[in-house]
Design an enzyme around this catalytic site. Structure first.
Site, PDB file in Angstrom:
ATOM      1  N   CYS A  68       0.245   0.249   8.588  1.00 46.84           N
ATOM      2  CA  CYS A  68       0.665  -1.133   8.362  1.00 46.84           C
ATOM      3  C   CYS A  68       2.169  -1.265   8.659  1.00 46.84           C
ATOM      4  CB  CYS A  68       0.385  -1.528   6.914  1.00 46.84           C
ATOM      5  SG  CYS A  68       1.014  -3.145   6.446  1.00 46.84           S
ATOM      6  N   ASP A  69       2.535  -2.214   9.500  1.00 47.76           N
ATOM      7  CA  ASP A  69       3.942  -2.408   9.879  1.00 47.76           C
ATOM      8  C   ASP A  69       4.831  -2.727   8.683  1.00 47.76           C
ATOM      9  OD1 ASP A  69       3.423  -1.901  12.547  1.00 47.76           O
ATOM     10  OD2 ASP A  69       3.200  -4.022  13.067  1.00 47.76           O
TER      11      ASP A  69
END
Length: 119
Positions: A10-11
């Site tokens: 997840c960024d």
């Protein structure tokens, strides 16, 4: 000790991890998918931030659920759903002795961490 919960690809979780490392804060990373979750953890989070804030209704997992699973969720139903589908939890979730926070913004993390012991 702080614990950052999320999924590794997840960024936003990556940004939070970089921020914690840049500020030389000790933390443990807990991957929802790899490390699993417990009812106790989810209970703490629903108590700490509330059901609405904890549940990610913008993701594909939520949209792919049948309507009957999404409608009329109470706390117990939500906890069961989050155990079954951990990606429904908004990310990242930062937890410490006095912290339970969902999401990542530098200004919010700065305010949360200010004055917190990191030992």
């Amino acid at each position: 000790m702080l614990t950052l919960y999320g999924i590794s690809n997840c960024d936003t979780v990556r940004k939070a991890r970089k921020w914690l490392e840049a500020h030389q804060l000790d933390y443990h990373f807990h991957d929802f998918r790899k490390d699993g979750l417990t009812t106790e953890q989810i209970s703490r989070w629903t108590d700490g931030v509330g059901m609405e804030k904890l549940l990610n209704k913008r993701g594909t997992t939520w949209r792919s659920l049948p309507e009957e699973r999404r409608d009329g969720l109470d706390t117990q139903g939500l906890q069961s759903l989050l155990l079954e589908y951990p990606t429904l939890i908004k990310r990242p979730l930062l937890e410490g002795d006095t912290i339970c926070h969902v999401g990542f913004k530098e200004t919010e993390y700065s305010a949360l961490i200010n004055g917190v012991s990191h030992e």
